[in-house]
Design a protein around this motif. Structure first.
Motif, PDB file in Angstrom:
ATOM      1  N   MET A 138      -6.045  -2.345  19.188  1.00  0.00           N
ATOM      2  CA  MET A 138      -6.386  -1.252  18.279  1.00  0.00           C
ATOM      3  C   MET A 138      -7.873  -1.282  17.923  1.00  0.00           C
ATOM      4  O   MET A 138      -8.532  -0.240  17.862  1.00  0.00           O
ATOM      5  CB  MET A 138      -5.530  -1.353  17.017  1.00  0.00           C
ATOM      6  CG  MET A 138      -5.753  -0.258  16.007  1.00  0.00           C
ATOM      7  SD  MET A 138      -4.655  -0.420  14.583  1.00  0.00           S
ATOM      8  CE  MET A 138      -3.084  -0.032  15.354  1.00  0.00           C
ATOM      9  N   GLU A 141      -9.946  -0.016  20.901  1.00  0.00           N
ATOM     10  CA  GLU A 141      -9.839   1.435  21.057  1.00  0.00           C
ATOM     11  C   GLU A 141     -10.588   2.172  19.951  1.00  0.00           C
ATOM     12  O   GLU A 141     -11.041   3.306  20.134  1.00  0.00           O
ATOM     13  CB  GLU A 141      -8.365   1.843  21.065  1.00  0.00           C
ATOM     14  CG  GLU A 141      -7.617   1.345  22.308  1.00  0.00           C
ATOM     15  CD  GLU A 141      -6.129   1.638  22.255  1.00  0.00           C
ATOM     16  OE1 GLU A 141      -5.685   2.220  21.239  1.00  0.00           O
ATOM     17  OE2 GLU A 141      -5.431   1.281  23.214  1.00  0.00           O
ATOM     18  N   ARG A 175      -1.878  -0.111   4.961  1.00  0.00           N
ATOM     19  CA  ARG A 175      -1.848   0.532   6.283  1.00  0.00           C
ATOM     20  C   ARG A 175      -2.451   1.950   6.234  1.00  0.00           C
ATOM     21  O   ARG A 175      -1.919   2.878   6.840  1.00  0.00           O
ATOM     22  CB  ARG A 175      -0.434   0.547   6.850  1.00  0.00           C
ATOM     23  CG  ARG A 175       0.085  -0.827   7.196  1.00  0.00           C
ATOM     24  CD  ARG A 175       1.461  -0.829   7.855  1.00  0.00           C
ATOM     25  NE  ARG A 175       2.469  -0.348   6.938  1.00  0.00           N
ATOM     26  CZ  ARG A 175       3.152   0.778   7.093  1.00  0.00           C
ATOM     27  NH1 ARG A 175       2.918   1.564   8.141  1.00  0.00           N
ATOM     28  NH2 ARG A 175       4.051   1.155   6.222  1.00  0.00           N
ATOM     29  N   ASP A 176      -3.587   2.086   5.531  1.00  0.00           N
ATOM     30  CA  ASP A 176      -4.328   3.340   5.543  1.00  0.00           C
ATOM     31  C   ASP A 176      -5.528   3.183   6.475  1.00  0.00           C
ATOM     32  O   ASP A 176      -6.009   2.064   6.681  1.00  0.00           O
ATOM     33  CB  ASP A 176      -4.836   3.688   4.134  1.00  0.00           C
ATOM     34  CG  ASP A 176      -3.695   3.996   3.183  1.00  0.00           C
ATOM     35  OD1 ASP A 176      -2.719   4.624   3.623  1.00  0.00           O
ATOM     36  OD2 ASP A 176      -3.778   3.595   2.000  1.00  0.00           O
ATOM     37  N   PRO A 177      -6.032   4.274   7.071  1.00  0.00           N
ATOM     38  CA  PRO A 177      -7.221   4.178   7.927  1.00  0.00           C
ATOM     39  C   PRO A 177      -8.345   3.447   7.189  1.00  0.00           C
ATOM     40  O   PRO A 177      -8.621   3.721   6.021  1.00  0.00           O
ATOM     41  CB  PRO A 177      -7.569   5.645   8.209  1.00  0.00           C
ATOM     42  CG  PRO A 177      -6.248   6.356   8.109  1.00  0.00           C
ATOM     43  CD  PRO A 177      -5.505   5.663   7.011  1.00  0.00           C
ATOM     44  N   PRO A 195      -7.468   2.552  12.699  1.00  0.00           N
ATOM     45  CA  PRO A 195      -6.301   3.383  12.344  1.00  0.00           C
ATOM     46  C   PRO A 195      -5.087   2.532  11.941  1.00  0.00           C
ATOM     47  O   PRO A 195      -4.072   2.472  12.651  1.00  0.00           O
ATOM     48  CB  PRO A 195      -6.039   4.160  13.638  1.00  0.00           C
ATOM     49  CG  PRO A 195      -6.498   3.235  14.721  1.00  0.00           C
ATOM     50  CD  PRO A 195      -7.673   2.470  14.157  1.00  0.00           C
ATOM     51  N   ASN A 197      -2.913   3.082   9.901  1.00  0.00           N
ATOM     52  CA  ASN A 197      -1.718   3.890   9.688  1.00  0.00           C
ATOM     53  C   ASN A 197      -0.827   3.938  10.928  1.00  0.00           C
ATOM     54  O   ASN A 197       0.349   4.338  10.849  1.00  0.00           O
ATOM     55  CB  ASN A 197      -2.112   5.318   9.289  1.00  0.00           C
ATOM     56  CG  ASN A 197      -3.048   5.970  10.290  1.00  0.00           C
ATOM     57  OD1 ASN A 197      -4.070   5.385  10.663  1.00  0.00           O
ATOM     58  ND2 ASN A 197      -2.709   7.169  10.744  1.00  0.00           N
ATOM     59  N   GLN A 198      -1.352   3.511  12.077  1.00  0.00           N
ATOM     60  CA  GLN A 198      -0.545   3.501  13.298  1.00  0.00           C
ATOM     61  C   GLN A 198       0.279   2.226  13.456  1.00  0.00           C
ATOM     62  O   GLN A 198       1.089   2.111  14.363  1.00  0.00           O
ATOM     63  CB  GLN A 198      -1.460   3.679  14.515  1.00  0.00           C
ATOM     64  CG  GLN A 198      -2.182   5.019  14.555  1.00  0.00           C
ATOM     65  CD  GLN A 198      -3.111   5.146  15.755  1.00  0.00           C
ATOM     66  OE1 GLN A 198      -3.077   4.332  16.678  1.00  0.00           O
ATOM     67  NE2 GLN A 198      -3.961   6.163  15.741  1.00  0.00           N
ATOM     68  N   LEU A 199       0.064   1.273  12.565  1.00  0.00           N
ATOM     69  CA  LEU A 199       0.829   0.024  12.635  1.00  0.00           C
ATOM     70  C   LEU A 199       2.255   0.260  12.155  1.00  0.00           C
ATOM     71  O   LEU A 199       2.478   1.022  11.207  1.00  0.00           O
ATOM     72  CB  LEU A 199       0.164  -1.052  11.766  1.00  0.00           C
ATOM     73  CG  LEU A 199      -1.177  -1.587  12.264  1.00  0.00           C
ATOM     74  CD1 LEU A 199      -1.868  -2.394  11.169  1.00  0.00           C
ATOM     75  CD2 LEU A 199      -0.966  -2.461  13.500  1.00  0.00           C
ATOM     76  N   PRO A 200       3.237  -0.394  12.759  1.00  0.00           N
ATOM     77  CA  PRO A 200       4.627  -0.221  12.326  1.00  0.00           C
ATOM     78  C   PRO A 200       4.868  -0.868  10.972  1.00  0.00           C
ATOM     79  O   PRO A 200       4.225  -1.853  10.612  1.00  0.00           O
ATOM     80  CB  PRO A 200       5.426  -0.927  13.431  1.00  0.00           C
ATOM     81  CG  PRO A 200       4.477  -1.955  13.983  1.00  0.00           C
ATOM     82  CD  PRO A 200       3.120  -1.328  13.894  1.00  0.00           C
ATOM     83  N   TYR A 208       0.322  -8.022  11.989  1.00  0.00           N
ATOM     84  CA  TYR A 208      -0.615  -6.897  11.969  1.00  0.00           C
ATOM     85  C   TYR A 208      -1.975  -7.298  12.541  1.00  0.00           C
ATOM     86  O   TYR A 208      -2.598  -6.553  13.295  1.00  0.00           O
ATOM     87  CB  TYR A 208      -0.790  -6.385  10.535  1.00  0.00           C
ATOM     88  CG  TYR A 208       0.376  -5.586   9.997  1.00  0.00           C
ATOM     89  CD1 TYR A 208       1.161  -4.808  10.839  1.00  0.00           C
ATOM     90  CD2 TYR A 208       0.680  -5.600   8.639  1.00  0.00           C
ATOM     91  CE1 TYR A 208       2.216  -4.068  10.344  1.00  0.00           C
ATOM     92  CE2 TYR A 208       1.733  -4.860   8.135  1.00  0.00           C
ATOM     93  CZ  TYR A 208       2.509  -4.095   8.990  1.00  0.00           C
ATOM     94  OH  TYR A 208       3.551  -3.365   8.494  1.00  0.00           O
ATOM     95  N   LYS A 211      -1.888  -7.368  16.300  1.00  0.00           N
ATOM     96  CA  LYS A 211      -1.925  -6.025  16.882  1.00  0.00           C
ATOM     97  C   LYS A 211      -3.308  -5.397  16.735  1.00  0.00           C
ATOM     98  O   LYS A 211      -3.756  -4.649  17.601  1.00  0.00           O
ATOM     99  CB  LYS A 211      -0.862  -5.135  16.231  1.00  0.00           C
ATOM    100  CG  LYS A 211       0.575  -5.466  16.632  1.00  0.00           C
ATOM    101  CD  LYS A 211       1.560  -4.501  15.998  1.00  0.00           C
ATOM    102  CE  LYS A 211       2.955  -4.672  16.577  1.00  0.00           C
ATOM    103  NZ  LYS A 211       3.530  -5.983  16.356  1.00  0.00           N
TER     104      LYS A 211
END
Length: 448
Positions: A138, A141, A175-177, A195, A197-200, A208, A211
């Motif tokens: 992440m 990217e 889990r906010d941007p 990002p 917020n894309q984490l499960p 986390y 990832k």
């Protein structure tokens, strides 16, 4: 020190210091309010050491070190000598009882501020926040590049790797941007947004972070020390040389260099190593040896060490350290309450809870990293104890404070029946919390 023995030892040191300070808060304020203290105990269960003080208080250290207590003269626990009625706890005004109960967490808060203050004066050795990203992660990217320096996280300036990761870890709870200000290797500053917020949902911070893929930048292939009499020294290598290639294979990090030397030496001990020294590029012929270096297992060596990472240490004057301590205490408390709130509402996983095993491991690790790190650890645990004890759960200090606040409002004490029911509920909640934390500790040892 053996890691298991070290973990147990530093856990006992941690609990001994913090529990004693917490209970001393209750004891000190109780004495100031004229309440007779019968026993001051560090630990539960059978006493392994005790003595009677001149004040008539029994001081003891008990076998189970997971807490402690101050036993005061209390009419609820039996008959009280009429001559001592003025020193009995429940007969004191409600505001004094509130002060006595609140003193334990209050002293933990004082300890937190003092420990952070000492940490900032002593200094906590760290490294600069030079980062890279795991390929296809992440962070990669989002635009993280090898060698980027973190300047701020979510608008808060950071100067060290640990401060950066603490800020990222706190953000992972929501889990906010997450905006991160960086300075690239070219000197240009830019902001990337992770990002989160894309984490499960439902995973712990460690998962986390895996990832996310954010990590320290690899060490550059620069030689720190050349050991006298070893192959590198005999071949003309010098400290500060930057490794360009080994047997024609380009080298971009010291880790790559460490892997290439034994791999190529196993084929042929004579290595063609190209180094950059200032503005010169020099070819060197170095013949590796098979030997043990500094107590390590036998292998192919040439006798060099890496250039150390860029150090970063926060060390302040006493006055500035106090300001930093107060600010850190406030922000840490804010983050802790934020985490508790998110776990209660289900926004953060209860997998983030740790028990005595996790605390023991961190205690040992922080102690091995230096005095500054250990004071930082003690401050964090002390603040956590203060916050935990202030939660309105019967059997904890916060539960008793709730009873006394109700008494202030209604003008009479809470009924004994209500107190007993609350104690049972509190015990169930407390043991559930402890069991969950212990389960998380054990689960971290198991393969995923």
């Amino acid at each position: 020190m053996n890691s298991v023995f070290g973990s147990v030892f530093w856990l006992l040191v941690t609990l001994g210091v913090l529990v004693t300070f917490h209970e001393f808060g209750h004891y000190w304020v109780a004495r100031r309010c004229g309440v007779k203290v019968l026993r001051f105990s560090v630990g539960f269960g059978k006493a392994i050491w005790k003595r009677i003080g001149k004040d008539g208080t029994e001081y003891q250290v008990a076998m189970i070190p997971l807490g402690g207590y101050v036993k005061m003269l209390d009419a609820r626990e039996g008959e009280v000598d009429p001559a001592l009625a003025g020193q009995e706890f429940t007969g004191k005004p409600v505001w004094q009882r509130i002060a006595i109960v609140a003193a334990g967490p209050g002293f933990n808060l004082i300890f937190t501020i003092v420990a952070f203050w000492l940490m900032f004066m002593i200094g906590k050795p760290d490294v600069a926040p030079l980062i890279s990203a795991t390929p296809q992660s992440m962070a990669a990217e989002a635009g993280i590049r090898a060698g980027d320096r973190i300047l701020s996280v979510d608008g808060h300036d950071v100067a060290t790797w640990s401060d950066s990761m603490d800020a990222v870890a706190n953000a992972l709870l929501g889990r906010d941007p997450l905006p991160v200000l960086l300075r690239g290797t070219d000197g240009a500053e830019r902001t990337v947004t992770l990002p989160l917020n894309q984490l499960p949902a439902g995973e712990d911070i460690g998962q986390y972070l895996d990832k996310l893929g954010l990590k320290l930048a690899p060490m550059p292939p620069t030689v720190g020390t050349v050991l006298p009499g070893k192959p590198a020294s005999l071949g003309g290598m010098q400290g500060g040389d930057r490794i360009v290639s080994v047997n024609g294979q380009p080298v971009t990090s010291y880790e790559e260099f460490q892997k290439l030397v034994p791999a190529d030496a196993a084929k042929s001990p004579t290595l063609a190593i190209v180094v950059q020294r200032g503005q010169q590029t020099l070819p060197l012929s170095i013949t590796a040896r098979m030997e043990s270096l500094e107590g390590q297992s036998t292998g192919w060596i040439i006798g060099v060490t890496a250039m150390e990472r860029e150090p970063a240490i926060l060390r302040y004057s006493p006055l500035k350290a106090m300001g930093a301590s107060l600010q850190t205490t406030w922000s840490t408390a804010e983050s802790t309450f934020n985490m508790i709130g998110k776990m209660v509402t289900g926004q953060a996983s209860t997998k983030n809870l740790s028990g005595v095993i996790g605390i023991a491991q961190v205690a040992n690790a922080s102690a091995s990293m230096g005095v500054g790190w250990f004071f930082s650890f003690l401050a964090m645990v002390s603040l956590s104890l203060a916050i935990l004890n202030l939660m309105p759960i019967p059997v904890l200090d916060g539960g008793w404070l709730l009873y006394y606040l109700i008494e202030l409002v209604k003008g009479s004490p809470v009924s004994e029946r209500t107190m007993m029911a609350g104690q049972y509920v509190g015990l169930v909640l407390l043991f559930t919390l402890m069991g969950l934390a212990f389960y998380n500790d054990i689960h971290r040892f198991l393969p995923s």
